[in-house]
Enzyme design. Structure first.
Site, PDB file in Angstrom:
ATOM      1  N   ARG A 103       0.834  -1.192   0.000  1.00 59.25           N
ATOM      2  CA  ARG A 103       0.000   0.000   0.000  1.00 59.25           C
ATOM      3  C   ARG A 103       0.872   1.246   0.000  1.00 59.25           C
ATOM      4  O   ARG A 103       1.771   1.384   0.834  1.00 59.25           O
ATOM      5  CB  ARG A 103      -0.927   0.012   1.227  1.00 59.25           C
ATOM      6  CG  ARG A 103      -1.918   1.165   1.228  1.00 59.25           C
ATOM      7  CD  ARG A 103      -2.829   1.113   2.437  1.00 59.25           C
ATOM      8  NE  ARG A 103      -2.136   1.487   3.674  1.00 59.25           N
ATOM      9  CZ  ARG A 103      -2.766   1.781   4.810  1.00 59.25           C
ATOM     10  NH1 ARG A 103      -4.069   1.700   4.880  1.00 59.25           N
ATOM     11  NH2 ARG A 103      -2.067   2.115   5.882  1.00 59.25           N
ATOM     12  N   THR A 107      -1.025   7.662  -1.133  1.00 60.73           N
ATOM     13  CA  THR A 107      -2.272   7.550  -1.897  1.00 60.73           C
ATOM     14  C   THR A 107      -3.209   6.494  -1.312  1.00 60.73           C
ATOM     15  O   THR A 107      -4.396   6.472  -1.642  1.00 60.73           O
ATOM     16  CB  THR A 107      -1.981   7.171  -3.360  1.00 60.73           C
ATOM     17  OG1 THR A 107      -1.418   5.842  -3.403  1.00 60.73           O
ATOM     18  CG2 THR A 107      -0.999   8.147  -3.978  1.00 60.73           C
ATOM     19  N   ASP A 206       4.159  -6.072  11.497  1.00 58.66           N
ATOM     20  CA  ASP A 206       5.212  -5.768  12.469  1.00 58.66           C
ATOM     21  C   ASP A 206       5.011  -6.574  13.756  1.00 58.66           C
ATOM     22  O   ASP A 206       5.979  -7.046  14.368  1.00 58.66           O
ATOM     23  CB  ASP A 206       5.219  -4.276  12.805  1.00 58.66           C
ATOM     24  CG  ASP A 206       5.760  -3.437  11.648  1.00 58.66           C
ATOM     25  OD1 ASP A 206       6.298  -4.024  10.694  1.00 58.66           O
ATOM     26  OD2 ASP A 206       5.619  -2.211  11.709  1.00 58.66           O
TER      27      ASP A 206
END
Length: 213
Positions: A103, A107, A206
């Site tokens: 991603r 944007t 993460d």
């Protein structure tokens, strides 16, 4: 798109621990795996089966077996890998394909950087794994990719979803012509200005694998 929010005390319990910022990566991975197995029961309610007769030690018995072609499980890299084993536990004979999508943080649009999938997905049921349905761009792009390959029935499995993401996917796929179902452990309040789910559980990748600089 049909949306199913799984309502079960064990799902809620495990999701609560996943949300806790004190939960370390090994525990997070284990609980995510267990949670996905519970979600998989809901996600596979419409898996295609064929009637079959088997011989028990006593008599013949009618039952079912998974139809051919086998379902295809598609984790979206990298965070979706943390959901794969939990899904395979219920669908051990399913094939596995991979989609690498990223991603753009400015944007919020998703692009494909890698894929390992059959060229022809005709008559295939696909199960897309992605922990977070946030802005919706990644899931929409993944589903459109699979439909272009011929998939005719798609179920997405997520740990969490945001209303904005669901609305985006429904709008993007309004004319796709293929049944799509979303199975999620929780529907959260909203997205923040960075496109993260609130209250959410942070960055799933993460927390599964650590921060990669």
């Amino acid at each position: 798109m049909h949306v199913h929010v799984a309502d079960h005390p064990l799902i809620s319990h495990k999701l609560t621990v996943l949300r806790d910022e004190r939960t370390d990566s090994p525990t997070f991975r284990r609980l995510a795996d267990e949670l996905v197995t519970l979600l998989a029961y809901e996600a596979t309610r419409d898996v295609r089966v064929d009637p079959v007769t088997v011989q028990t030690p006593v008599a013949e018995a009618r039952g079912v077996r998974l139809s051919t072609p086998q379902p295809l499980v598609v984790p979206i890299l990298r965070a979706g890998l943390g959901m794969l084993e939990g899904m395979q536990r219920l669908l051990p004979t399913a094939e596995v394909g991979f989609l690498g999508m990223v991603r753009n943080e400015e944007t919020l649009e998703a692009t494909t950087y890698a894929e390992r999938l059959p060229d022809d997905l005709a008559r295939r049921q696909c199960y897309v794994l992605d922990p977070m349905l946030a802005t919706g761009g990644t899931l929409s792009a993944a589903i459109e990719f699979l439909v272009q390959r011929g998939a005719d029935h798609i179920t997405a499995v997520t740990l969490l979803a945001a209303p904005e993401g669901i609305a985006r996917v429904e709008a993007d796929l309004a004319d796709i012509g293929v049944p799509v179902t979303l199975v999620t452990a929780g529907l959260d309040e909203r997205l923040n200005d960075k496109g993260y789910i609130v209250p959410g559980l942070g960055d799933a990748g993460d927390r599964l694998y650590g921060v990669v600089g």
